[in-house]
Design a protein around this motif. Structure first.
Motif, PDB file in Angstrom:
ATOM      1  N   GLN A   1       4.605   3.479   5.116  1.00  0.00           N
ATOM      2  CA  GLN A   1       3.584   3.015   5.931  1.00  0.00           C
ATOM      3  C   GLN A   1       3.157   1.932   5.857  1.00  0.00           C
ATOM      4  O   GLN A   1       4.310   1.154   4.737  1.00  0.00           O
ATOM      5  CB  GLN A   1       2.713   4.009   4.892  1.00  0.00           C
TER       6      GLN A   1
ATOM      7  N   SER B   1      -0.105  -0.789   4.340  1.00  0.00           N
ATOM      8  CA  SER B   1      -1.600  -0.809   4.362  1.00  0.00           C
ATOM      9  C   SER B   1      -1.753  -2.030   4.393  1.00  0.00           C
ATOM     10  O   SER B   1      -1.439  -2.792   4.073  1.00  0.00           O
ATOM     11  CB  SER B   1      -1.074  -0.371   2.313  1.00  0.00           C
TER      12      SER B   1
ATOM     13  N   SER C   1      -9.259  -0.672   2.959  1.00  0.00           N
ATOM     14  CA  SER C   1      -7.942  -0.422   3.014  1.00  0.00           C
ATOM     15  C   SER C   1      -7.570   0.598   4.034  1.00  0.00           C
ATOM     16  O   SER C   1      -8.357   1.605   4.719  1.00  0.00           O
ATOM     17  CB  SER C   1      -7.105  -0.026   1.999  1.00  0.00           C
TER      18      SER C   1
ATOM     19  N   VAL D   1      -4.883   2.575   6.303  1.00  0.00           N
ATOM     20  CA  VAL D   1      -2.934   2.913   5.818  1.00  0.00           C
ATOM     21  C   VAL D   1      -2.463   3.855   7.038  1.00  0.00           C
ATOM     22  O   VAL D   1      -2.534   4.870   7.821  1.00  0.00           O
ATOM     23  CB  VAL D   1      -2.508   3.796   5.214  1.00  0.00           C
TER      24      VAL D   1
ATOM     25  N   ASP E   1       1.027   4.578   9.383  1.00  0.00           N
ATOM     26  CA  ASP E   1       2.488   4.905   9.587  1.00  0.00           C
ATOM     27  C   ASP E   1       3.460   3.939  10.385  1.00  0.00           C
ATOM     28  O   ASP E   1       2.831   4.109  11.636  1.00  0.00           O
ATOM     29  CB  ASP E   1       2.489   6.657   9.983  1.00  0.00           C
TER      30      ASP E   1
ATOM     31  N   ASP F   1       0.717  -4.171   2.808  1.00  0.00           N
ATOM     32  CA  ASP F   1       1.929  -3.785   1.654  1.00  0.00           C
ATOM     33  C   ASP F   1       2.849  -2.553   2.287  1.00  0.00           C
ATOM     34  O   ASP F   1       2.105  -1.189   3.215  1.00  0.00           O
ATOM     35  CB  ASP F   1       1.173  -2.449   0.428  1.00  0.00           C
TER      36      ASP F   1
ATOM     37  N   LEU G   1       4.663   1.544   2.161  1.00  0.00           N
ATOM     38  CA  LEU G   1       4.811   1.728   1.020  1.00  0.00           C
ATOM     39  C   LEU G   1       5.721   3.170   1.403  1.00  0.00           C
ATOM     40  O   LEU G   1       6.994   3.143   2.447  1.00  0.00           O
ATOM     41  CB  LEU G   1       3.564   2.849   1.360  1.00  0.00           C
ATOM     42  N   ASP G   2       5.874   3.284   0.617  1.00  0.00           N
ATOM     43  CA  ASP G   2       7.014   5.032   0.994  1.00  0.00           C
ATOM     44  C   ASP G   2       6.378   5.907   1.368  1.00  0.00           C
ATOM     45  O   ASP G   2       5.614   5.586   1.399  1.00  0.00           O
ATOM     46  CB  ASP G   2       8.089   4.719  -0.166  1.00  0.00           C
ATOM     47  N   GLU G   3       7.334   7.082   1.559  1.00  0.00           N
ATOM     48  CA  GLU G   3       6.615   8.497   1.475  1.00  0.00           C
ATOM     49  C   GLU G   3       5.115   8.851   0.149  1.00  0.00           C
ATOM     50  O   GLU G   3       4.853   9.423   0.743  1.00  0.00           O
ATOM     51  CB  GLU G   3       7.454   9.530   1.442  1.00  0.00           C
ATOM     52  N   ASP G   4       5.539   8.540  -0.836  1.00  0.00           N
ATOM     53  CA  ASP G   4       5.027   8.427  -2.338  1.00  0.00           C
ATOM     54  C   ASP G   4       4.562   7.744  -1.842  1.00  0.00           C
ATOM     55  O   ASP G   4       3.742   7.641  -3.202  1.00  0.00           O
ATOM     56  CB  ASP G   4       5.945   9.339  -3.643  1.00  0.00           C
ATOM     57  N   GLU G   5       3.827   7.150  -1.252  1.00  0.00           N
ATOM     58  CA  GLU G   5       3.027   5.955  -1.592  1.00  0.00           C
ATOM     59  C   GLU G   5       2.891   4.977  -2.189  1.00  0.00           C
ATOM     60  O   GLU G   5       1.931   4.174  -3.280  1.00  0.00           O
ATOM     61  CB  GLU G   5       1.600   6.192  -1.095  1.00  0.00           C
ATOM     62  N   ASN G   6       4.465   4.404  -3.215  1.00  0.00           N
ATOM     63  CA  ASN G   6       4.836   3.772  -4.106  1.00  0.00           C
ATOM     64  C   ASN G   6       4.528   1.938  -3.187  1.00  0.00           C
ATOM     65  O   ASN G   6       5.238   2.001  -1.776  1.00  0.00           O
ATOM     66  CB  ASN G   6       5.876   3.920  -4.872  1.00  0.00           C
TER      67      ASN G   6
END
Length: 297
Positions: free
Chosen positions: A183, A185, A209, A211, A213, A242, A244-249
């Motif tokens: 994603q 952001s 914000s 977000v 995909d 930002d 992000l990965d699938e876990d929103e890191n």
């Protein structure tokens, strides 16, 4: 400033009592109502460059898929007397997309028309507050408001121009998407998600914000878009991007200061997102809105 616009044709047949809405009306009032017809017809796209030149192109509103819904409301003072929405994809909400029918009594009203790119109805809380459904992103939005005076039972024919009132920010990568990137952001430091239809500006100025995909394949460059209601015709603000990965890191983090945004204009931030290589950012404008203007940051 001239904006890209939708042309709305409106025909009103006045009544001598209160407006017919989904609300219950007593039998005596209902007998006195006469029909009111509001028709959304053709639209015009206005392209304006920074030197003031303009060109126009006209098409049918049915052919412009950027508008997926139209909401119409009438207010007597601050009181809503009629409100309805047509969803392009749901033919049960209309007979002909862009044609409405209701009834109005004699009096003075504020008419609000919203055309927007959502498949769900916007929440029109009042003539000064409209928001997209909870959990849905801001979409392309056109607005028109007008004072309508109904003085007798004769038909009133009105033409309205819906102006595009959002700004768009695109984020384009110059490097390929990595396998763990899911994603983008985008955080705006100002502007808002809610709209005041009477002014065409945001109802807040605290930012938000958004977000999105990533749709591109691994290894390919990506492009995402975010829409925002500005608190004035033009605003300069900081934008944080930002990955992000699938876990929103957070995989990568960039802050671009003093990004110029303008209603009816597309701003592009372009650079390296997925690698550590230095990236650049550029500002350009979609030709179907305002013409190109480029700034290197």
């Amino acid at each position: 400033m001239k904006h890209s616009a939708l042309i709305v044709g409106v025909i009103l047949l006045a009544a001598s009592s209160s407006c017919s809405n989904d609300n219950e009306l007593n039998e005596q009032v209902v007998k006195k109502l006469a029909p009111v017809t509001v028709q959304v017809s053709d639209f015009s796209m206005t392209m304006e460059d920074l030197s003031g030149g303009t060109t126009r192109a006209t098409s049918s509103v049915a052919d412009y898929n950027g508008v997926k819904a139209i909401s119409l409301a009438f207010y007597s003072g601050d009181t809503e007397v009629y409100k309805t929405t047509q969803l392009r994809a749901d033919q049960s909400t209309y007979t002909t997309f862009g044609e409405f029918a209701c009834s109005l009594p004699m009096g003075s009203y504020t008419m609000v028309v919203l055309g927007y790119g959502s498949t769900s109805a916007m929440t029109l809380n009042s003539k000064t507050s409209a928001t997209f459904p909870t959990g849905e992103r801001v979409r392309e939005t056109f607005v028109y408001t007008e004072t309508v005076n109904v003085t007798n039972t004769d038909a009133l024919a009105l033409n309205a121009t819906l102006s595009r009132v959002i700004a768009m920010l695109g984020v384009v990568s110059t490097d390929g998407r990595t396998a763990n990137a899911a994603q983008i952001s985008v955080t705006f430091s100002a502007g808002g998600q809610g709209l005041n239809p009477m002014t065409g500006f945001s109802t807040t100025n605290t930012g938000f914000s958004n977000v999105v995909d990533i749709q591109s394949a691994v290894g390919s460059t990506s492009s995402t878009a975010s829409y925002i209601f500005l608190n004035s015709d033009q605003q300069t603000m900081d934008v944080t991007v930002d990955v992000l990965d699938e876990d929103e890191n957070v995989l990568s983090h960039k802050v671009v200061n003093n990004v110029p945004l303008r209603r009816n204009q597309r701003t592009i931030l372009k650079g390296s997102l997925y690698t550590s290589a230095p990236g650049s950012a550029s500002f350009s404008v979609e030709t179907s809105w305002l013409s190109d203007n480029t700034i290197e940051i």
